[in-house]
Design a protein around this motif. Structure first.
Motif, PDB file in Angstrom:
ATOM      1  N   GLY A  17     115.001  75.791  46.620  1.00 17.57           N
ATOM      2  CA  GLY A  17     115.486  75.397  47.941  1.00 17.57           C
ATOM      3  C   GLY A  17     116.878  74.797  47.879  1.00 17.57           C
ATOM      4  O   GLY A  17     117.197  73.872  48.624  1.00 17.57           O
ATOM      5  N   ILE A  26     114.292  71.002  43.821  1.00 11.90           N
ATOM      6  CA  ILE A  26     113.082  70.312  43.361  1.00 11.90           C
ATOM      7  C   ILE A  26     113.388  69.676  41.995  1.00 11.90           C
ATOM      8  O   ILE A  26     113.049  68.540  41.727  1.00 11.90           O
ATOM      9  CB  ILE A  26     111.902  71.311  43.228  1.00 11.90           C
ATOM     10  N   PHE A  74     105.334  71.967  50.304  1.00 13.41           N
ATOM     11  CA  PHE A  74     104.978  71.506  51.639  1.00 13.41           C
ATOM     12  C   PHE A  74     106.083  71.916  52.619  1.00 13.41           C
ATOM     13  O   PHE A  74     107.073  72.527  52.210  1.00 13.41           O
ATOM     14  CB  PHE A  74     104.734  69.996  51.607  1.00 13.41           C
ATOM     15  N   ILE A  75     105.890  71.560  53.891  1.00 13.50           N
ATOM     16  CA  ILE A  75     106.808  72.070  54.922  1.00 13.50           C
ATOM     17  C   ILE A  75     108.291  71.854  54.578  1.00 13.50           C
ATOM     18  O   ILE A  75     109.082  72.796  54.645  1.00 13.50           O
ATOM     19  CB  ILE A  75     106.456  71.474  56.307  1.00 13.50           C
ATOM     20  N   PRO A  76     108.714  70.644  54.161  1.00 18.95           N
ATOM     21  CA  PRO A  76     110.149  70.476  53.881  1.00 18.95           C
ATOM     22  C   PRO A  76     110.652  71.368  52.731  1.00 18.95           C
ATOM     23  O   PRO A  76     111.774  71.879  52.788  1.00 18.95           O
ATOM     24  CB  PRO A  76     110.267  68.994  53.481  1.00 18.95           C
ATOM     25  N   ASP A  77     109.805  71.579  51.715  1.00 19.97           N
ATOM     26  CA  ASP A  77     110.211  72.432  50.579  1.00 19.97           C
ATOM     27  C   ASP A  77     110.395  73.874  51.057  1.00 19.97           C
ATOM     28  O   ASP A  77     111.374  74.547  50.707  1.00 19.97           O
ATOM     29  CB  ASP A  77     109.141  72.404  49.482  1.00 19.97           C
ATOM     30  N   LEU A  79     110.996  74.850  54.092  1.00 16.63           N
ATOM     31  CA  LEU A  79     112.152  74.951  54.991  1.00 16.63           C
ATOM     32  C   LEU A  79     113.467  74.979  54.220  1.00 16.63           C
ATOM     33  O   LEU A  79     114.398  75.698  54.586  1.00 16.63           O
ATOM     34  CB  LEU A  79     112.157  73.774  55.971  1.00 16.63           C
ATOM     35  N   ALA A  80     113.543  74.185  53.154  1.00 15.94           N
ATOM     36  CA  ALA A  80     114.772  74.162  52.347  1.00 15.94           C
ATOM     37  C   ALA A  80     115.044  75.552  51.763  1.00 15.94           C
ATOM     38  O   ALA A  80     116.188  76.040  51.784  1.00 15.94           O
ATOM     39  CB  ALA A  80     114.639  73.126  51.222  1.00 15.94           C
TER      40      ALA A  80
ATOM     41  N   ARG B  32     114.161  64.614  46.650  1.00 12.47           N
ATOM     42  CA  ARG B  32     115.108  64.718  47.773  1.00 12.47           C
ATOM     43  C   ARG B  32     114.420  64.490  49.108  1.00 12.47           C
ATOM     44  O   ARG B  32     114.995  63.891  50.006  1.00 12.47           O
ATOM     45  CB  ARG B  32     115.842  66.049  47.752  1.00 12.47           C
ATOM     46  N   VAL B 115     115.110  71.078  57.574  1.00 11.93           N
ATOM     47  CA  VAL B 115     114.411  70.070  56.762  1.00 11.93           C
ATOM     48  C   VAL B 115     114.590  68.702  57.415  1.00 11.93           C
ATOM     49  O   VAL B 115     113.623  67.967  57.658  1.00 11.93           O
ATOM     50  CB  VAL B 115     114.965  70.029  55.313  1.00 11.93           C
TER      51      VAL B 115
END
Lengths: 230, 224
Positions: A17, A26, A74-77, A79-80, B32, B115
């Motif tokens: 990401g 990550i 998860f969602i943020p990963d 999305l990135a 992050r 994000v």
């Protein structure tokens, strides 16, 4: 960096990401190394085939989808990664257009009239862009007439309708009926999503599919593509 | 009726924020994402304009799944009826963290920064929940002064209480809805708002009421 290295790193950076070299990903140790944007530009400079670049991006997103399904991501990963692929696709867009390379299809997406929730819709839109679809986001609280007009004028292959509440999801059925009345229903596959809707509701209103989330939507669209070509 | 704006100092529960984004109890956020959540949580006071309003009304009668409240308000739901038949009064509330946060989420989303948009949206939801706890405490203290206890919170859209019953909640509120507006589709604007009820009655009867263990909706976000 060899051409093979660029492709491997492109896929890896999608999984990480990392949009550009300033981002951590990550694995924090990657900070400062080229991200998806820099690697895409480098791949073009090295005249790597467009198909190979897109395959690397898609392969990266496939891994992300698997990691999301297995709850490693998860969602943020997710999305990135989707954002990174979206940026790469923006760089590739003029070249793809010049080369007359067709996208996987045109997808119009809207939150129906009376509903203003947009986070879920936007997540689906960014994932579909990353998966190679040309996405037209019509926005939130979109009147049925505007959706029908768009289908009439722009002929999207797919139409995604979103609604969060039981009080607003009924508008999805109104859109489908309006498409029928305008003689457009057979021209577009309708997919629905949102917290209140279900498979049963999709069948009840005559939608072509209910999608739990963006990755599910990609799978559903792939199955439509396969049905088209078989 | 009691309406207030409160100081916008929120202690955001970052564990709850991660939970909202799907991490649950076992998921480990990347460094992050963790740092982004902390950064937004620390600065949330610049984006929220919390305000709430509540009114405590008499319960006239309960018949079947219908609850008749002072002021021509009728709630229809088995779950709510079973709660309020144990109560003497009901606190009806509306609260919001304001519209600014939603505007920023929309802007981030429009700029392709999904994000950040998703993280801020989850923090906004937690801020609204935090404010709901504040309101619950205030109603609890008021009930305690009368020797009574309070139930858990219930909102239209959960259990068998239809979203369309928002209209009755807003009718009970009268003209003061803490700046929250209801659309024709019963959507609250600003989006990061919560409405609902809290039952007030004998502590031993109301505090333990929980319909969740007998409910089939295992994936319900409100499951307690």
């Amino acid at each position: 960096m060899t051409e093979g290295d660029i492709i491997v790193r492109l896929k890896e950076n999608v999984i990480q990401g990392r949009k550009n070299q300033d981002e951590e990903g990550i694995d924090e140790k990657l900070s400062g190394t080229p991200g998806v944007v820099e690697l895409t530009r480098l791949a073009l400079e090295k005249k790597i085939l467009l198909e190979e670049i897109i395959n690397a991006l898609t392969a990266g997103m496939t891994v992300v989808g698997e990691k999301y399904s297995s709850k490693e991501y998860f969602i943020p990963d997710m999305l990135a990664s989707a954002e990174a692929v979206g940026e790469a696709m923006e760089i590739l867009k003029p070249i793809l257009e010049a080369a007359n390379v067709e996208t996987k299809g045109k997808f119009a997406i809207a939150t129906v009239q009376g509903d203003i929730h947009d986070i879920g819709k936007n997540i689906v839109a960014i994932l579909l862009r990353g998966a190679g679809y040309e996405v037209n986001d019509l926005g939130t609280d979109v009147p049925t007439e505007k959706i029908v007009d768009f289908v009439k004028k722009e002929s999207p292959d797919y139409l995604g309708l979103s609604a969060l509440l039981t009080t607003t999801m009924t508008e999805m059925g109104v859109v489908i009926e309006a498409l029928k009345d305008s003689g457009l229903r057979d021209r577009v596959k309708v997919l629905i999503g949102g917290a209140a809707v279900s498979d049963e509701y999709a069948q009840e209103i005559g939608a072509d599919a209910y999608c739990v989330d963006g990755f599910h939507a990609i799978k559903v669209l792939d199955s439509f593509q396969q049905a088209k070509t078989s | 009726m009691s309406t207030s704006s409160i100081r916008n100092e929120f202690d955001i529960d970052t564990e709850q924020v991660f939970n909202r984004m799907g991490y649950g109890t076992d998921g480990v956020p990347s460094a992050r994402v963790e740092s982004l959540v902390r950064e937004y949580a620390d600065n949330i006071c610049h984006l929220v304009e919390p305000s709430y309003s509540y009114v405590i009304r008499d319960i006239n009668s309960v018949r079947g799944s219908r609850v008749f409240i002072e002021g021509s308000v009728i709630f229809r739901s088995n779950v709510i009826a079973r709660l309020l038949e144990r109560c003497q009064k009901v606190a009806v509330f509306v609260l919001t963290v304001g519209g600014r946060l939603g505007e920023v989420v929309h802007q981030l989303s429009g700029d392709g920064l999904m994000v950040q948009a998703a993280v801020l949206d989850a923090i906004g939801s937690d801020a609204a929940e935090t404010l709901a706890h504040v309101v619950q405490d205030i109603v609890g203290k008021e009930a305690e002064a009368d020797g009574l206890g309070i139930s858990q919170r219930f909102s239209p859209g959960y259990c068998d209480w239809r979203v369309s019953q928002q209209r009755m909640v807003f009718r009970a509120m009268g003209s003061d809805t803490a700046g929250v507006r209801l659309t024709d589709g019963c959507l609250m604007i600003p989006q990061k708002s919560i409405s609902g009820i809290i039952g007030i009655g004998p502590a031993d009867k109301v505090e333990s009421y929980n319909p969740c263990p007998t409910c089939e909706k295992r994936d319900c976000v409100g499951r307690r």
